[in-house]
Motif scaffolding. Structure first.
Motif, PDB file in Angstrom:
ATOM      1  N   ILE A   1       0.960  -1.166  -0.064  1.00  9.57           N
ATOM      2  CA  ILE A   1      -0.030  -0.102   0.091  1.00  9.57           C
ATOM      3  C   ILE A   1       1.041   1.128   0.069  1.00  9.57           C
ATOM      4  CG2 ILE A   1      -1.750   1.414   1.247  1.00  9.57           C
ATOM      5  CD1 ILE A   1      -2.564  -1.511   2.374  1.00  9.57           C
ATOM      6  N   SER A   2       0.719   2.185  -1.014  1.00  8.41           N
ATOM      7  CA  SER A   2       1.814   3.215  -1.155  1.00  8.41           C
ATOM      8  C   SER A   2       0.816   4.600  -0.656  1.00  8.41           C
ATOM      9  CB  SER A   2       1.899   3.589  -2.489  1.00  8.41           C
ATOM     10  OG  SER A   2       2.842   2.671  -2.862  1.00  8.41           O
ATOM     11  N   THR A   3      -0.230   4.620   0.022  1.00 14.02           N
ATOM     12  CA  THR A   3      -1.084   5.709   0.358  1.00 14.02           C
ATOM     13  C   THR A   3      -0.967   5.682   1.997  1.00 14.02           C
ATOM     14  OG1 THR A   3      -3.033   4.652  -0.174  1.00 14.02           O
ATOM     15  CG2 THR A   3      -2.308   6.527  -1.452  1.00 14.02           C
ATOM     16  N   ALA A   4      -1.115   6.686   2.571  1.00 10.41           N
ATOM     17  CA  ALA A   4      -0.930   6.871   4.271  1.00 10.41           C
ATOM     18  C   ALA A   4      -2.375   6.256   4.666  1.00 10.41           C
ATOM     19  CB  ALA A   4      -0.998   8.168   4.758  1.00 10.41           C
TER      20      ALA A   4
ATOM     21  N   ILE B   1      -8.916   8.218  -2.282  1.00  9.30           N
ATOM     22  CA  ILE B   1      -8.625   7.133  -2.724  1.00  9.30           C
ATOM     23  C   ILE B   1      -7.490   6.354  -2.173  1.00  9.30           C
ATOM     24  CG2 ILE B   1      -8.786   7.976  -5.346  1.00  9.30           C
ATOM     25  CD1 ILE B   1      -5.801   8.672  -5.480  1.00  9.30           C
ATOM     26  N   GLY B   2      -7.058   5.140  -2.407  1.00  5.94           N
ATOM     27  CA  GLY B   2      -6.027   4.387  -1.710  1.00  5.94           C
ATOM     28  C   GLY B   2      -5.171   3.813  -2.918  1.00  5.94           C
ATOM     29  N   ILE B   3      -4.052   3.807  -2.983  1.00  7.36           N
ATOM     30  CA  ILE B   3      -3.095   3.011  -3.927  1.00  7.36           C
ATOM     31  C   ILE B   3      -2.315   1.756  -3.439  1.00  7.36           C
ATOM     32  CG2 ILE B   3      -1.404   3.232  -5.556  1.00  7.36           C
ATOM     33  CD1 ILE B   3      -2.014   6.339  -5.870  1.00  7.36           C
ATOM     34  N   VAL B   4      -2.518   0.617  -4.271  1.00 10.80           N
ATOM     35  CA  VAL B   4      -1.728  -0.558  -3.976  1.00 10.80           C
ATOM     36  C   VAL B   4      -0.694  -0.773  -5.192  1.00 10.80           C
ATOM     37  CG1 VAL B   4      -1.653  -2.960  -3.756  1.00 10.80           C
ATOM     38  CG2 VAL B   4      -3.579  -1.727  -2.810  1.00 10.80           C
ATOM     39  N   ARG B   5       0.555  -0.646  -4.872  1.00  5.04           N
ATOM     40  CA  ARG B   5       1.584  -0.741  -5.988  1.00  5.04           C
ATOM     41  C   ARG B   5       2.147  -1.989  -6.177  1.00  5.04           C
ATOM     42  NH1 ARG B   5       6.383   3.598  -5.118  1.00  5.04           N
ATOM     43  NH2 ARG B   5       4.941   4.975  -6.605  1.00  5.04           N
TER      44      ARG B   5
ATOM     45  N   LEU C   1      -5.159  -9.629  -1.717  1.00  3.79           N
ATOM     46  CA  LEU C   1      -5.419 -10.387  -3.061  1.00  3.79           C
ATOM     47  C   LEU C   1      -4.056 -10.657  -4.187  1.00  3.79           C
ATOM     48  CD1 LEU C   1      -8.902  -9.326  -4.109  1.00  3.79           C
ATOM     49  CD2 LEU C   1      -8.302 -11.608  -3.318  1.00  3.79           C
ATOM     50  N   CYS C   2      -3.458  -9.554  -3.915  1.00  8.60           N
ATOM     51  CA  CYS C   2      -2.317  -9.269  -4.614  1.00  8.60           C
ATOM     52  C   CYS C   2      -1.115 -10.426  -4.112  1.00  8.60           C
ATOM     53  CB  CYS C   2      -1.652  -8.067  -4.653  1.00  8.60           C
ATOM     54  SG  CYS C   2      -2.574  -6.824  -5.340  1.00  8.60           S
ATOM     55  N   LEU C   3      -0.937 -10.516  -2.720  1.00  4.72           N
ATOM     56  CA  LEU C   3      -0.194 -11.432  -2.163  1.00  4.72           C
ATOM     57  C   LEU C   3      -0.736 -12.735  -2.169  1.00  4.72           C
ATOM     58  CD1 LEU C   3       0.306  -9.425   1.186  1.00  4.72           C
ATOM     59  CD2 LEU C   3       1.860  -9.454  -0.737  1.00  4.72           C
ATOM     60  N   LYS C   4      -1.969 -12.995  -2.198  1.00  5.46           N
ATOM     61  CA  LYS C   4      -2.439 -14.552  -2.507  1.00  5.46           C
ATOM     62  C   LYS C   4      -2.318 -14.895  -4.007  1.00  5.46           C
ATOM     63  CE  LYS C   4      -6.474 -14.936  -0.756  1.00  5.46           C
ATOM     64  NZ  LYS C   4      -8.224 -15.108  -0.345  1.00  5.46           N
ATOM     65  N   ASN C   5      -2.067 -14.103  -4.805  1.00  6.35           N
ATOM     66  CA  ASN C   5      -1.910 -14.438  -6.359  1.00  6.35           C
ATOM     67  C   ASN C   5      -0.557 -14.319  -6.892  1.00  6.35           C
ATOM     68  OD1 ASN C   5      -4.604 -15.219  -7.533  1.00  6.35           O
ATOM     69  ND2 ASN C   5      -5.123 -13.674  -6.048  1.00  6.35           N
ATOM     70  N   GLY C   6       0.517 -14.123  -6.058  1.00  5.79           N
ATOM     71  CA  GLY C   6       1.769 -14.460  -6.347  1.00  5.79           C
ATOM     72  C   GLY C   6       3.030 -13.278  -5.891  1.00  5.79           C
ATOM     73  N   ALA C   7       2.188 -12.200  -5.528  1.00  5.58           N
ATOM     74  CA  ALA C   7       3.230 -11.098  -4.929  1.00  5.58           C
ATOM     75  C   ALA C   7       3.660 -11.371  -3.743  1.00  5.58           C
ATOM     76  CB  ALA C   7       2.651  -9.536  -5.223  1.00  5.58           C
ATOM     77  N   ASN C   8       4.744 -10.859  -3.266  1.00  2.85           N
ATOM     78  CA  ASN C   8       5.333 -10.925  -2.084  1.00  2.85           C
ATOM     79  C   ASN C   8       5.245  -9.244  -1.394  1.00  2.85           C
ATOM     80  OD1 ASN C   8       6.617 -13.472  -1.967  1.00  2.85           O
ATOM     81  ND2 ASN C   8       8.043 -12.693  -3.375  1.00  2.85           N
TER      82      ASN C   8
ATOM     83  N   LYS D   1      -6.834  -3.050   2.261  1.00  5.76           N
ATOM     84  CA  LYS D   1      -6.024  -4.098   2.807  1.00  5.76           C
ATOM     85  C   LYS D   1      -6.546  -5.436   1.875  1.00  5.76           C
ATOM     86  CE  LYS D   1      -5.252  -2.296   7.235  1.00  5.76           C
ATOM     87  NZ  LYS D   1      -5.256  -2.212   8.643  1.00  5.76           N
ATOM     88  N   LYS D   2      -7.857  -5.269   1.461  1.00 10.40           N
ATOM     89  CA  LYS D   2      -8.372  -6.393   0.989  1.00 10.40           C
ATOM     90  C   LYS D   2      -7.694  -6.838  -0.441  1.00 10.40           C
ATOM     91  CE  LYS D   2     -11.214  -9.948   0.024  1.00 10.40           C
ATOM     92  NZ  LYS D   2     -11.021 -11.452   0.676  1.00 10.40           N
ATOM     93  N   ILE D   3      -7.487  -5.644  -1.180  1.00  9.01           N
ATOM     94  CA  ILE D   3      -6.843  -5.699  -2.366  1.00  9.01           C
ATOM     95  C   ILE D   3      -5.560  -6.253  -2.338  1.00  9.01           C
ATOM     96  CG2 ILE D   3      -6.186  -4.324  -4.468  1.00  9.01           C
ATOM     97  CD1 ILE D   3      -8.688  -2.855  -4.106  1.00  9.01           C
ATOM     98  N   LEU D   4      -4.631  -5.770  -1.378  1.00  9.28           N
ATOM     99  CA  LEU D   4      -3.423  -6.222  -1.006  1.00  9.28           C
ATOM    100  C   LEU D   4      -3.224  -7.564  -0.725  1.00  9.28           C
ATOM    101  CD1 LEU D   4      -0.228  -5.424  -0.542  1.00  9.28           C
ATOM    102  CD2 LEU D   4      -0.827  -5.029   1.686  1.00  9.28           C
TER     103      LEU D   4
END
Length: 456
Positions: free
Chosen positions: A7-10, A16-20, A99-106, A94-97
């Motif tokens: 997560i890149s936003t505070a 908005i919130g940004i997941v990078r 999902l990223c981790l669950k699908n292959g990201a660290n 947090k949910k989107i982050l």
């Protein structure tokens, strides 16, 4: 490198919130959770574009989003990157982050995106450090100094100095490798000229840290005085808000209150201290001891006196505390009665800076700001053309380089062999290379990037 996400936003509620995400296969991870309104093969999607769609899990829509695409090598990290712009609630982002981790990201470590930009050669280490300086900036001048460093002004200066050394080192290396050619006299003169030149340039950089420290750390300013002299009123007047409690009762402030305010683009760290007098209880005693300690450590002391009354025994103790220190004396409550004069010899023996003010209605504050600016030469700090060192690590390395210049000059003057002289010259190059990251160790790299926030 593997795919990282963060997560890149505070934290908190926002628009908005940004997941990078970054990494060669980040688009593959994205495709598992993102359904764009218009399906398109990744090869056909241009970098620096945005697509609208939804994040899904098990065919259930999690949120409507915009996804920014950045293709290697034209991205922040020089890798494939994407940024998922979602609604700014804590739960959804947090949910989107997840999902990223669950699908292959660290999960990315603090500063790992900027660390990859450095390791992949897009920026050098001094530029990477400027990123965290910009994020943590407390004033416009600190932001500007950080931007200049990010643009590479310091890197360019270091490169110029290194090139000046390398131009002479060519002859040194030839002399070492081919001793049958008698060029020592010429080479020694060249070395001394070069060392004199770069010593001047390095000392100018080292000296710039005086201003750089002001820009980055600000001026630590202790406000001291006896109870009810107007310390808290002064703090509130400067901040233009009721930050400190002000009452008719003495000893209201028991602990320090710290706030920042900008003067000429430089942060002034104001510390309102407990009133100095004979303590009535143990808590107040601790507060007064802390006040004296802060006064001793401060870059500037603002000593405030009740100008409507004659000096008391407590006031004389305060004059003793500030004697020999960088200070400004304020004669407060000029709106009531003037019993104390600016030209009073008791004040003039300590400082030329004696100002009448009314903390209640703000009279005299502009004069106070002007005096502070003049005392610290704030108007002379030029960020447009000058390279200013704001980083203590850089300053120490420049100081080391200057010491090695002196050692190299000594060996030349003592007619030492060129291979001995070359050792110290190469040490200068190593010191400068440590600033930009050419010779820096993994431990130092990890230590620097550990100071970064997550997602940067």
């Amino acid at each position: 490198m593997d795919v990282i996400a963060s997560i890149s936003t505070a934290p908190g509620i926002g628009g908005i919130g940004i997941v990078r995400m970054s990494g060669k296969d980040c688009f593959s991870v994205l495709n598992k959770i993102f359904r764009p309104k218009k399906e398109e093969n990744i090869e056909n999607i241009r970098g620096y574009t945005i697509k609208y769609g939804v994040i899904i899990e098990n065919n259930e829509i999690i949120d409507e989003v915009l996804v920014s695409y950045f293709k290697e090598p034209k991205s922040y990290t020089t890798e494939n990157m994407c940024e998922i712009n979602t609604h700014g609630g804590n739960i959804i982002i947090k949910k989107i982050l997840e999902l990223c981790l669950k699908n292959g990201a660290n999960l990315a470590e603090p500063g790992e995106f900027t660390k990859r930009a450095f390791l992949n050669g897009r920026i050098d280490l001094s530029q990477a450090e400027s990123v965290i300086d910009i994020i943590n900036s407390k004033s416009e001048k600190e932001v500007k100094a950080g931007i200049k460093q990010l643009e590479g002004m310091l890197s360019k200066k270091i490169k110029e100095i290194k090139q000046e050394i390398l131009d002479v080192m060519v002859n040194v290396d030839v002399s070492i490798d081919y001793p049958e050619y008698d060029v020592d006299d010429v080479t020694n003169n060249q070395i001394l000229d070069m060392l004199d030149s770069i010593e001047i340039k390095l000392k100018n950089l080292e000296k710039s840290f005086d201003n750089g420290k002001l820009i980055k750390d600000g001026i630590k300013t202790a406000i001291i005085g006896k109870p009810n002299a107007g310390k808290s009123s002064l703090l509130n007047a400067i901040l233009k808000e009721d930050r400190a409690i002000v009452t008719e009762y003495e000893g209201t402030t028991r602990d320090t209150i710290e706030e920042f305010v900008n003067i000429e683009g430089i942060p002034l760290k104001l510390v309102d201290t407990a009133g100095i007098r004979e303590a009535k209880d143990e808590v107040e005693k601790i507060g007064i001891a802390k006040s004296k300690e802060i006064a001793n450590e401060a870059d500037l002391i603002i000593a405030i006196f009740d100008g409507s009354k004659e000096l008391s025994e407590e006031d004389y103790k305060i004059l003793d505390i500030i004697y020999g220190k960088k200070c400004i004396i304020l004669l407060n409550k000029v709106d009531l009665k003037n019993n104390l004069k600016e030209e009073d010899i008791r004040f003039k023996n300590i400082t030329d800076h004696v100002i009448k003010i009314s903390a209640l209605n703000g009279d005299g504050l502009e004069k106070l700001y002007n005096v502070i600016a003049k005392m610290f030469n704030l108007n002379e700090i030029n960020l447009d053309n000058d390279v200013i060192i704001t980083n203590l690590r850089h300053k120490k390395l420049i100081s080391n380089a200057i010491e090695n210049v002196k050692k190299a000059k000594q060996t030349v003057n003592e007619n030492m062999p060129l291979d001995i002289i070359a050792i110290f010259i190469k040490d200068i190059l190593e010191d400068l290379g440590n600033i930009t990251g050419e010779f820096v160790t993994d431990d130092i790299i990890n230590e620097i990037f550990a100071k970064f926030c997550l997602g940067k």
